[in-house]
Design a protein around this motif. Structure first.
Motif, PDB file in Angstrom:
ATOM      1  N   GLU A 142     -75.366  -6.761  -2.937  1.00 57.05           N
ATOM      2  CA  GLU A 142     -74.081  -7.081  -2.338  1.00 57.05           C
ATOM      3  C   GLU A 142     -73.999  -6.747  -0.850  1.00 57.05           C
ATOM      4  O   GLU A 142     -73.081  -7.181  -0.153  1.00 57.05           O
ATOM      5  N   LEU A 199     -70.179  -5.867   3.392  1.00 56.74           N
ATOM      6  CA  LEU A 199     -70.374  -6.689   2.203  1.00 56.74           C
ATOM      7  C   LEU A 199     -69.933  -8.122   2.498  1.00 56.74           C
ATOM      8  O   LEU A 199     -69.150  -8.376   3.411  1.00 56.74           O
ATOM      9  N   ASP A 201     -67.485 -10.142  -2.166  1.00 58.14           N
ATOM     10  CA  ASP A 201     -67.898  -8.948  -2.909  1.00 58.14           C
ATOM     11  C   ASP A 201     -67.076  -7.711  -2.552  1.00 58.14           C
ATOM     12  O   ASP A 201     -67.441  -6.598  -2.917  1.00 58.14           O
TER      13      ASP A 201
END
Length: 272
Positions: free
Chosen positions: A228, A253, A257
Motif C-alpha cells: 500500500e 499511501l 488505500d
C-alpha cells in the motif's frame, strides 16, 4: 516510533562488589607503587581509580536512564548513561597522557625500584581482583554502554596486571628498570584504545547518527516494499541510548488505500 531491548535488571550487588574490589586494589597498588618507585604499578593504580569512577558513573547512568519522561524531557533521561560514559572515557584519555608524560621523564632520568617483592605481591592481588571483576560483569556488559565501558576497563586492567607482574619479574631477575617505562607506555596505549571505542560510540549517539548494524537504504526499501506504500520520505533513524533506537518518517499511501493507514502502520512497526 522507538524500539527498545528489554533486559533483566542490573544487579546492584555485582556493581557494589566490583567497586569494593577495585577500591581496595587501587589503594594497595598506589601505596606499593609509591614505596617501591614502580611507575607501571602506579599507572595501573591510576587506571584502577578511573575504573572505580566508571563503575560509580555506570550506577548513576543506570539510575538516571530509568527516570520517567517529563513535559520537558519527553524521551526521559535515557542519555544520562551516554553522558556518564563519555565523561569516564575523556577522564581516561587525560590519565593516559599523564602516564606517558611521567614515563618520558623516567626514561630521561631512570629511577631505582625498591621492594620488588612488595609490588609483585600487590600486583598479583590486583590481577585476582580484576579477574573477579571481569567475572562479575561479563553477564552485564550487553545491558548498557556504561556497563560495556566498565567491563572493558576491567578486562584491560587484567591484561595490564599481567604485564606489570611480568615486568616486575624481569626487573627482579635482570635489574633492567627501563621495562617499567615500556610497560607504562603500553598500559597508556591500552587506555587510549579502550577510551577511543567508547568515545566513538557516544559521539555517534550524540550526533544522532544511524546506529551501527542498521542500513538506512535497506530500512527505506523495506518500508516502501509494503504494497500500500507508494512513497517514504523524511526517514530518520537514531539512538536514544546505547540500547534504544528511534525511527520517524512520512509514509505516503495511494488515495484509495487511506483507510488502511492504521493497518499499514502496524505492519511497518512489526516489520521493523
Amino acid at each position: 516510533m522507538a524500539h527498545s531491548h528489554t533486559h533483566p535488571g542490573i544487579s546492584g550487588r555485582k556493581l557494589f562488589w566490583t567497586i569494593m574490589f577495585n577500591s581496595v586494589i587501587t589503594l594497595a597498588e598506589f601505596l606499593a607503587g609509591l614505596f617501591s618507585g614502580y611507575l607501571a604499578l602506579l599507572a595501573d593504580a591510576v587506571h584502577n581509580l578511573s575504573d572505580v569512577a566508571a563503575l560509580v558513573l555506570a550506577w548513576i547512568g543506570v539510575k538516571g536512564s530509568q527516570l520517567p519522561p517529563t513535559k520537558k524531557s519527553t524521551y526521559g533521561f535515557k542519555r544520562v548513561e551516554v553522558m556518564t560514559a563519555f565523561i569516564s572515557a575523556v577522564s581516561l584519555v587525560v590519565i593516559a597522557v599523564y602516564i606517558i608524560w611521567e614515563a618520558y621523564h623516567r626514561f630521561i632520568d631512570p629511577q631505582p625500584i625498591t621492594r620488588p617483592w612488595l609490588f609483585l605481591t600487590v600486583a598479583v592481588i590486583g590481577l585476582v581482583g580484576n579477574l573477579l571483576s571481569v567475572w562479575f560483569l561479563h553477564t552485564e556488559k550487553g545491558k548498557s554502554l556504561n556497563l560495556k565501558t566498565a567491563f572493558l576497563h576491567m578486562a584491560f586492567d587484567a591484561l595490564s596486571s599481567v604485564a606489570v607482574i611480568a615486568g616486575g619479574i624481569v626487573i627482579l631477575l635482570t635489574g633492567w628498570v627501563v621495562i617499567d617505562v615500556i610497560l607504562s607506555v603500553a598500559i597508556a596505549l591500552m587506555i587510549f584504545w579502550s577510551s577511543y571505542l567508547v568515545l566513538k560510540e557516544t559521539v555517534l549517539i550524540f550526533l544522532e547518527a544511524v546506529p551501527p548494524g542498521i542500513e538506512f537504504d535497506k530500512v527505506h526499501a523495506a518500508i516502501e516494499g509494503i504494497p500500500e506504500v507508494c512513497h517514504v520520505h523524511d526517514l530518520h533513524i537514531w539512538s536514544l541510548s546505547s540500547q534504544e533506537t528511534a525511527l520517524s518518517c512520512h509514509v505516503c499511501l495511494d488515495g484509495d488505500d487511506l483507510s488502511a493507514g492504521p493497518s499499514v502502520i502496524n505492519r511497518i512497526n512489526s516489520m521493523i
